[in-house]
Design a protein around this motif. Sequence first.
Motif, PDB file in Angstrom:
ATOM      1  N   ARG A 120       0.782  -1.146   0.043  1.00 12.87           N
ATOM      2  CA  ARG A 120       0.007  -0.012  -0.093  1.00 12.87           C
ATOM      3  C   ARG A 120       0.880   1.287   0.026  1.00 12.87           C
ATOM      4  O   ARG A 120       2.101   1.341   0.352  1.00 12.87           O
ATOM      5  CB  ARG A 120      -0.934  -0.060   0.986  1.00 12.87           C
ATOM      6  CG  ARG A 120      -0.866   0.307   2.711  1.00 12.87           C
ATOM      7  CD  ARG A 120       0.681   0.140   2.962  1.00 12.87           C
ATOM      8  NE  ARG A 120       0.901   0.548   4.421  1.00 12.87           N
ATOM      9  CZ  ARG A 120       1.499   1.566   5.080  1.00 12.87           C
ATOM     10  NH1 ARG A 120       2.269   2.439   4.346  1.00 12.87           N
ATOM     11  NH2 ARG A 120       1.591   1.685   6.144  1.00 12.87           N
ATOM     12  N   ALA A 171       0.396   5.298   1.334  1.00  7.30           N
ATOM     13  CA  ALA A 171      -0.616   5.619   2.146  1.00  7.30           C
ATOM     14  C   ALA A 171      -0.483   7.196   2.384  1.00  7.30           C
ATOM     15  O   ALA A 171       0.079   7.784   3.613  1.00  7.30           O
ATOM     16  CB  ALA A 171      -0.669   5.139   3.683  1.00  7.30           C
ATOM     17  N   PRO A 172      -0.285   8.113   1.486  1.00  9.45           N
ATOM     18  CA  PRO A 172       0.035   9.579   1.634  1.00  9.45           C
ATOM     19  C   PRO A 172      -1.063  10.281   2.546  1.00  9.45           C
ATOM     20  O   PRO A 172      -2.419   9.878   2.719  1.00  9.45           O
ATOM     21  CB  PRO A 172      -0.099  10.077   0.344  1.00  9.45           C
ATOM     22  CG  PRO A 172      -0.963   9.323  -0.454  1.00  9.45           C
ATOM     23  CD  PRO A 172      -0.951   7.964   0.162  1.00  9.45           C
ATOM     24  N   SER A 173      -0.812  11.446   3.237  1.00 12.54           N
ATOM     25  CA  SER A 173      -1.798  12.138   3.972  1.00 12.54           C
ATOM     26  C   SER A 173      -2.192  13.515   2.860  1.00 12.54           C
ATOM     27  O   SER A 173      -1.185  14.141   2.362  1.00 12.54           O
ATOM     28  CB  SER A 173      -1.195  12.878   5.158  1.00 12.54           C
ATOM     29  OG  SER A 173      -0.614  11.824   5.843  1.00 12.54           O
ATOM     30  N   GLU A 178      -4.867   8.970   3.877  1.00 10.61           N
ATOM     31  CA  GLU A 178      -4.576   9.132   5.620  1.00 10.61           C
ATOM     32  C   GLU A 178      -5.088  10.629   5.877  1.00 10.61           C
ATOM     33  O   GLU A 178      -4.330  11.490   6.216  1.00 10.61           O
ATOM     34  CB  GLU A 178      -3.240   8.855   6.108  1.00 10.61           C
ATOM     35  CG  GLU A 178      -2.763   7.472   5.470  1.00 10.61           C
ATOM     36  CD  GLU A 178      -1.885   6.473   6.515  1.00 10.61           C
ATOM     37  OE1 GLU A 178      -0.927   7.288   7.201  1.00 10.61           O
ATOM     38  OE2 GLU A 178      -2.095   5.390   6.604  1.00 10.61           O
ATOM     39  N   TYR A 216      -1.757   8.762  14.068  1.00 11.42           N
ATOM     40  CA  TYR A 216      -1.296   8.026  12.989  1.00 11.42           C
ATOM     41  C   TYR A 216      -1.206   6.743  13.507  1.00 11.42           C
ATOM     42  O   TYR A 216      -1.268   5.688  12.559  1.00 11.42           O
ATOM     43  CB  TYR A 216       0.093   8.873  12.629  1.00 11.42           C
ATOM     44  CG  TYR A 216       0.958   7.966  12.016  1.00 11.42           C
ATOM     45  CD1 TYR A 216       0.630   7.499  10.859  1.00 11.42           C
ATOM     46  CD2 TYR A 216       2.135   7.561  12.271  1.00 11.42           C
ATOM     47  CE1 TYR A 216       1.375   6.496  10.112  1.00 11.42           C
ATOM     48  CE2 TYR A 216       3.181   6.804  11.905  1.00 11.42           C
ATOM     49  CZ  TYR A 216       2.728   6.203  10.495  1.00 11.42           C
ATOM     50  OH  TYR A 216       3.523   5.223   9.751  1.00 11.42           O
ATOM     51  N   VAL A 252      -2.917   3.670  11.518  1.00 12.01           N
ATOM     52  CA  VAL A 252      -2.126   2.922  10.355  1.00 12.01           C
ATOM     53  C   VAL A 252      -1.908   1.358  10.832  1.00 12.01           C
ATOM     54  O   VAL A 252      -1.999   0.545   9.858  1.00 12.01           O
ATOM     55  CB  VAL A 252      -0.660   3.643  10.339  1.00 12.01           C
ATOM     56  CG1 VAL A 252       0.174   3.077  11.494  1.00 12.01           C
ATOM     57  CG2 VAL A 252      -0.039   3.326   8.951  1.00 12.01           C
ATOM     58  N   ARG A 255       7.898   1.905   2.982  1.00 13.01           N
ATOM     59  CA  ARG A 255       7.882   3.286   3.340  1.00 13.01           C
ATOM     60  C   ARG A 255       9.057   4.044   3.733  1.00 13.01           C
ATOM     61  O   ARG A 255      10.040   3.164   3.823  1.00 13.01           O
ATOM     62  CB  ARG A 255       6.872   3.549   4.407  1.00 13.01           C
ATOM     63  CG  ARG A 255       7.085   2.855   5.796  1.00 13.01           C
ATOM     64  CD  ARG A 255       6.123   3.163   6.881  1.00 13.01           C
ATOM     65  NE  ARG A 255       6.461   2.298   7.957  1.00 13.01           N
ATOM     66  CZ  ARG A 255       5.487   2.143   8.971  1.00 13.01           C
ATOM     67  NH1 ARG A 255       4.369   2.457   9.210  1.00 13.01           N
ATOM     68  NH2 ARG A 255       6.108   1.489  10.156  1.00 13.01           N
ATOM     69  N   LEU A 275      10.132   6.611   8.941  1.00 15.16           N
ATOM     70  CA  LEU A 275       8.921   6.069   9.755  1.00 15.16           C
ATOM     71  C   LEU A 275       9.447   4.666  10.381  1.00 15.16           C
ATOM     72  O   LEU A 275       8.800   3.707  11.044  1.00 15.16           O
ATOM     73  CB  LEU A 275       7.742   5.623   8.913  1.00 15.16           C
ATOM     74  CG  LEU A 275       7.132   6.813   8.493  1.00 15.16           C
ATOM     75  CD1 LEU A 275       5.813   6.754   7.501  1.00 15.16           C
ATOM     76  CD2 LEU A 275       6.241   7.805   9.636  1.00 15.16           C
TER      77      LEU A 275
HETATM   78  N1  GLU Z   1       0.582   8.833   5.926  1.00 16.69           N
HETATM   79  C1  GLU Z   1       2.163   8.756   6.288  1.00 16.69           C
HETATM   80  C2  GLU Z   1       2.717   9.786   5.630  1.00 16.69           C
HETATM   81  O1  GLU Z   1       2.474  10.439   4.534  1.00 16.69           O
HETATM   82  C3  GLU Z   1       2.689   7.446   5.661  1.00 16.69           C
HETATM   83  C4  GLU Z   1       2.292   6.229   6.669  1.00 16.69           C
HETATM   84  C5  GLU Z   1       2.747   5.268   6.551  1.00 16.69           C
HETATM   85  O2  GLU Z   1       3.285   4.855   5.245  1.00 16.69           O
HETATM   86  O3  GLU Z   1       2.695   4.191   7.258  1.00 16.69           O
HETATM   87  O4  GLU Z   1       3.800  10.112   5.847  1.00 16.69           O
END
Ligand code: GLU
Length: 296
Positions: free
Chosen positions: A8, A10-12, A44, A208, A212, A226, A230
């Motif tokens: 996946r 998962a951008p905000s 996200e 978050y 997540v 990612r 993170l």
């Molecule tokens: N939403 C997070 C971001 O944009 C990424 C989360 C993830 O990949 O776990 O930095």
Amino acid sequence: MTQQPVFRFAPSPNGRLHLGHALSALLNDEMARRVGGAFLLRIEDIDQTRARPEFEAGIIEDLDWLGLTFPERPRRQSEHLPAYRNALDRLAAMGLVYPSTLSRAEIRAAVAAAETKTGQPWPRDPDGAPLYPGTERDFSTAARAEIVQADKPFSWRLDMARAIAATARPLTWLETGAGHAGETGVVTADPAAWGDVILSRSDAPSSYHLSVTVDDAEQGVTHVVRGRDLFHATSVHRLIQTLLGLPVPVYHHHRLILGPDGRKLSKSNGDTAIAAYREAGMEAQALRALVLGDQG
Ligand code: GLU
């Protein structure tokens, strides 16, 4: 039957995607293809104070231009608040969360006072923020109920020491990337480094960390690819997974693309936005080559 791998991105939606996002999305796509996996998009948007529909549209447009399309409708976190609430309730039922009213400013003040008094630096989390210094975790049931019933905003914090004790074994994950600083293979999680993290707050119904973790489980994600910024957060995710009995994906933290100042790109670096390259006439293929370069 073996389970199909699921990846996946998962951008905000609180800004335009930049080169670092392009790298992440392209690596996910490439790794998913290599193993015949599915690749999902997740929006996200839990922080409704920052999420904007035009940024979500921009994300889809940029990914589409890069050649990344998603057959399934993206999961939008704002549409799944009951799932996060349910996870929080389960942790609460285990006696692992407590309400906390200390604001960031109050935390800063308390930490500064403690540092002046002891002459020692207060411990910081892996992102550099001071660990929660308060005493609210020791409040009585009555005092906690008072916080919950009062008008003042409050957060639910994880009682980290109790949560770690409840898992009763060291937590690990399989890292197939380069970790944060070269950690690879079986990595031991260190959730204590984060202190009593916030799991939800009045103005954002889930953090978050909580959302997540719940989402990756609900979407059947088997591979989390990612940025290495993170990497340390994975320790908290592993703890929450274990407490809630959720499956554990394989993790791959990739290199970051740094700005000219040597710092990680942020959504405010408008000149590294994918859209800026496109508008300047760059072809998608050239941008792919630019970010993938020597691979992540
Ligand atoms: N939403 C997070 C971001 O944009 C990424 C989360 C993830 O990949 O776990 O930095």
